[in-house]
Design a protein around this motif. Sequence first.
Motif, PDB file in Angstrom:
ATOM      1  N   GLU A 183       1.070  -1.427   0.053  1.00  0.00           N
ATOM      2  CA  GLU A 183      -0.047   0.110   0.022  1.00  0.00           C
ATOM      3  C   GLU A 183       1.012   1.235  -0.106  1.00  0.00           C
ATOM      4  O   GLU A 183       0.423   2.208  -0.718  1.00  0.00           O
ATOM      5  N   ASP A 184       2.070   0.897   0.592  1.00  0.00           N
ATOM      6  CA  ASP A 184       2.810   2.531   0.889  1.00  0.00           C
ATOM      7  C   ASP A 184       3.929   2.475  -0.173  1.00  0.00           C
ATOM      8  O   ASP A 184       4.862   3.484  -0.235  1.00  0.00           O
ATOM      9  N   LEU A 185       4.063   1.429  -1.132  1.00  0.00           N
ATOM     10  CA  LEU A 185       5.234   1.258  -2.026  1.00  0.00           C
ATOM     11  C   LEU A 185       5.237   2.502  -3.124  1.00  0.00           C
ATOM     12  O   LEU A 185       6.382   3.055  -3.180  1.00  0.00           O
ATOM     13  N   GLY A 186       4.149   2.875  -3.635  1.00  0.00           N
ATOM     14  CA  GLY A 186       4.227   3.966  -4.466  1.00  0.00           C
ATOM     15  C   GLY A 186       4.796   5.169  -3.856  1.00  0.00           C
ATOM     16  O   GLY A 186       5.619   6.037  -4.324  1.00  0.00           O
ATOM     17  N   ALA A 187       4.224   5.719  -2.601  1.00  0.00           N
ATOM     18  CA  ALA A 187       4.695   6.690  -1.769  1.00  0.00           C
ATOM     19  C   ALA A 187       6.160   6.578  -1.509  1.00  0.00           C
ATOM     20  O   ALA A 187       6.989   7.577  -1.713  1.00  0.00           O
ATOM     21  N   THR A 188       6.563   5.542  -1.267  1.00  0.00           N
ATOM     22  CA  THR A 188       7.990   5.270  -0.856  1.00  0.00           C
ATOM     23  C   THR A 188       8.946   5.529  -2.002  1.00  0.00           C
ATOM     24  O   THR A 188      10.111   6.091  -2.039  1.00  0.00           O
TER      25      THR A 188
END
Length: 740
Positions: A183-188
């Motif tokens: 879920e947070d991979l794109g933001a990371t």
Amino acid sequence: MFGITRRRVASFERRVDGLSSASGRGRIDLLWPGTFMAEHKSKGRDLGEATVQALEYVDALEAHERPRWVALSDFERVRLHEVATGEAQEFSLSELPQRVEHFAFLIGRQLRHQVPSDPVNVKAAQEMARLHDLLEKSGYQGHDLELLLVRMLFLLFGDDTGLWDESGLFYDVLADHTRSDGEDLGATLARLFQTLDTPRERRQAGLPAWLAAFPYVNGELFRERLDLAEFSPEMRQMLLDASALDWGAVSPAIFGSMFQAVMDPEERRNLGAHYTSEENILKALGPLFLDDLQARRKAARGDRRRLQAFLDYLPTLRFLDPACGSGNFLLVGYRELRWLELGALVELLALEGRSAGGQVLLDISYRLRVSVEQFYGIEYDEFPSQIARVALWLADHQMNVEASRLLGQNFVNLPLTQAAHIRHGDALEVDWAEHLSLAQDAPNLGALFVMGNPPFIGSYLMSPEQKRQMLALFAGNKEAGVLDYVAAWYLKSAQLLRHLDKTGPHLRAAASLVSTNSITQGEQVPPLWTELLENSENVITAAHQTFAWTNEAPGRAAVHCVIIQLEPAGRAPAQRRLFSYASPKGLPTEHAAQRISPYLIEGPEIIVRKQREPLVPGVPPLVYGNKPVDGGHLIFHSQAELDGFLAAEPGAAKFIKRMLDAQDFLRGQTRWCLWLVGATPAELQKLPRVMERVRKVKEAREGSKSPIIQRFAEIPSLFTQRPHVDTTYWSAPRKLDGQD
């Protein structure tokens, strides 16, 4: 290497008792209790056998002293054994810089890449293509998706090739700093991209250490802000799996394969993109410039003055691929040029060292002068142009790693300050001389080489815009309408060579292009080769006759190709090189030739012109036969098929004719067709099975890529060409399985 003082943690020649040997005792070469043991053996000793002995030492130690890792070496090879699992890594001593991360346990870090280190291959490209498809299906599409994929390729490569101070940084980000659900991979990734585009001195003080560890990259690769991508658990795992591969072993072929794997099949056909294998690339580059450079290098051996002259010559060369795709021609050319430079520099430094008593001051950045800036490309599609630019950066780093290994000085070219000149645009609308900056750089050029694999699109499959371009380029040439699209690249290459011949008489210039063999056959020869040889004043100096296309990409093109090299007539070498093949898939045989004709045979540049009327009075003309272009729906391929059709629809018998084409004629086959010339609408309405076949012909023609064929959908009951008259024929089979 790890900043650990041996005396603080380990001892030499540690005595150990309770062994099975005659004396019952032995000595461990080096022991770091609880962590590490090292044993050295004589050169050529079996390290597997030595491991057994070392593990006996381990068992004889007190439990708290037993090391987790044992290393053995015979001064040529190193074997690293993990005691708990029994797994071992063995490699040559020269590979130690690439394998040093396996010793990360010395500083308390667990090795992350525990899976076997497989070289990146076409399968890996297909996996990246699968990730591309999943993201695209989720709604993340277009430019952002393509640029995201290119960036991830760069990061995967950087993890395994020393681009960062610590290997595996990108893997660590994925594994330790993103959630398992993705879920947070794109933001990371967005935070990572921003960090890579920010110089260290301008980064915020509170930046986490795991991001701050990455260097400043620059080169515009990470400058553009992308919309955030939403990753699923499956996508995150696919990226982790890709990170576990050894991207340091990447071949230039991977980029072309990756490009072709992710391109939309419809778009691939429209653009005529067919990735070229490295084997075929070298067939073109050898006669074009590599063979000459290798001969110069050989002639300079042992001579400091000639070696320096050779090294001074290499940076004066320029290379253009005007249909570069993902950059394979440029990549292979750049790699070969760097290898030549590196070999000559190593030899020159050795000679200088001997003359200076063994002391040579070396500044790699000064002595390595071949640059990606010598390489130019033009590419119609944005995604492969992005791949080409990044691929050349990666190839540059690969060669810098090799230079570091051979010259003994680490060299990482970050931030990126040099880049290949890859232009996203239509090569037929671009001024090639302007793109090459010839007006400014001409005094510094030693040679210019045009190379590549232009689009393969037949004259009947071109779009209206492509047809317009062809007619504009061949203005005044009344026969240009029969030419395939690739002919435009030959013409622009020939015109560039002529321009250079007139403006830079000191400059060597040549072009070598891969294309379908159609431009050396039949009606295409007069309109094309009159322009190339007579009007542009060039000659063929090297050529590969027809050979079968080979590459590693999925859905590879099944075509037969030629390679043709052009040079200005006034400065062409007296001896020409002609390569022939006993079979299309065989190996080439080289022949020396005085001249090579447009038909790629030895002989004068005679062009067979079109003749409308027979040379002998009273002889009927030879014409193209009846042509169905029907999707196979007007044809019956066997007696059984015909009998079944007539049993269901006997009224169609009057419209059945025997059909004879090249394959039927040469193989003794018999087929039949529906010949509906003269059939009235009333007759056809009584024949529903005939009408069903006619309907399918209409659909097939409407779905054709050719506007001309689409127009024939208006008369689906008839062949597209019908020169038939009821008389006796003399039949001449045109082709069979691609061979004359």
